[in-house]
Design a protein around this motif. Sequence first.
Motif, short mmCIF file in Angstrom:
data_model
loop_
_atom_site.label_atom_id
_atom_site.label_comp_id
_atom_site.label_asym_id
_atom_site.label_seq_id
_atom_site.Cartn_x
_atom_site.Cartn_y
_atom_site.Cartn_z
N TYR A 173 31.99 -0.45 -21.00
CA TYR A 173 33.33 -1.00 -20.82
C TYR A 173 33.53 -1.53 -19.66
O TYR A 173 32.91 -1.50 -18.67
CB TYR A 173 34.26 -0.25 -21.28
N TYR A 194 38.21 6.57 -20.12
CA TYR A 194 38.00 5.56 -19.19
C TYR A 194 38.31 5.72 -17.74
O TYR A 194 37.96 4.86 -17.08
CB TYR A 194 38.65 4.60 -20.14
N LEU A 218 47.05 3.21 -29.05
CA LEU A 218 45.76 3.30 -28.41
C LEU A 218 45.93 3.76 -27.01
O LEU A 218 45.37 3.51 -25.91
CB LEU A 218 45.17 1.70 -27.91
N LYS A 275 35.79 -5.27 -28.38
CA LYS A 275 37.15 -6.21 -28.61
C LYS A 275 38.49 -5.50 -28.48
O LYS A 275 39.56 -5.99 -28.74
CB LYS A 275 37.20 -7.02 -29.99
N THR A 276 38.17 -3.99 -28.16
CA THR A 276 39.53 -3.31 -27.92
C THR A 276 39.92 -3.37 -26.52
O THR A 276 39.32 -3.12 -25.73
CB THR A 276 39.47 -1.84 -28.61
N VAL A 277 41.41 -3.60 -26.58
CA VAL A 277 42.03 -3.53 -25.08
C VAL A 277 42.95 -2.36 -24.89
O VAL A 277 43.87 -2.50 -25.87
CB VAL A 277 42.56 -4.92 -24.90
N LEU A 278 42.67 -1.53 -24.06
CA LEU A 278 43.66 -0.58 -23.73
C LEU A 278 44.39 -0.84 -22.44
O LEU A 278 43.70 -1.41 -21.57
CB LEU A 278 42.91 0.98 -23.81
N LYS A 281 49.78 1.37 -24.56
CA LYS A 281 49.48 0.49 -25.73
C LYS A 281 49.56 1.32 -26.93
O LYS A 281 48.72 2.14 -27.22
CB LYS A 281 48.38 -0.39 -25.76
N THR A 311 38.64 -2.76 -21.56
CA THR A 311 38.09 -3.48 -22.60
C THR A 311 36.88 -2.89 -23.10
O THR A 311 35.96 -2.75 -22.60
CB THR A 311 37.83 -5.04 -22.13
N ARG A 318 42.13 8.56 -24.99
CA ARG A 318 41.09 8.15 -24.57
C ARG A 318 40.96 8.15 -22.80
O ARG A 318 40.07 7.59 -22.15
CB ARG A 318 40.23 7.04 -24.86
N ASP A 372 41.48 10.73 -28.89
CA ASP A 372 42.27 9.60 -29.44
C ASP A 372 43.60 9.96 -29.31
O ASP A 372 44.07 11.18 -29.58
CB ASP A 372 41.92 9.00 -30.77
#
Length: 135
Positions: free
Chosen positions: A23, A110, A103, A42-45, A100, A39, A106, A72
């Motif tokens: 990521y 990250y 989201l 395609k998921t943006v946190l 977000k 990122t 996690r 999650d």
Amino acid sequence: MKDQIGTKENPSQLKTPPLSSEYTMHTDVKDGKEVLVCTVGKTVLLYDYRCLADLHEMLKKHGDWIELGSADEQKPAKEGTVEAWGRSENNPVGGWYGLKKGLRGRFGTYIPPLMEKLGMAQVTHDAKGNKMKAI
């Protein structure tokens, strides 16, 4: 420190603690607030930038290894983990560092590898049950 994290054009390339997924992470400003943009595919946190200093301070006070406990947003976080702290009413922001809705979880997946890259923490890289501690 910010320049070590990267920009939208040149983000930090990172791997999750088990080294199983890649990521990127970079800094930005959203609604007047400094954020970490994570990122994953395609998921943006988005995470509050201050989580780096706040988590580092908590880890220094803790003084030993602490389990990451990633989950999650919709799932409860295991007590006593980095993930639980990242959403606790008792942390310095009084709740979620994830910004977000839907989201926000996690955190324990990250943020630790970024702190490791920045020289703020050590992170284990086992298949499961990874931990971190402050440097």
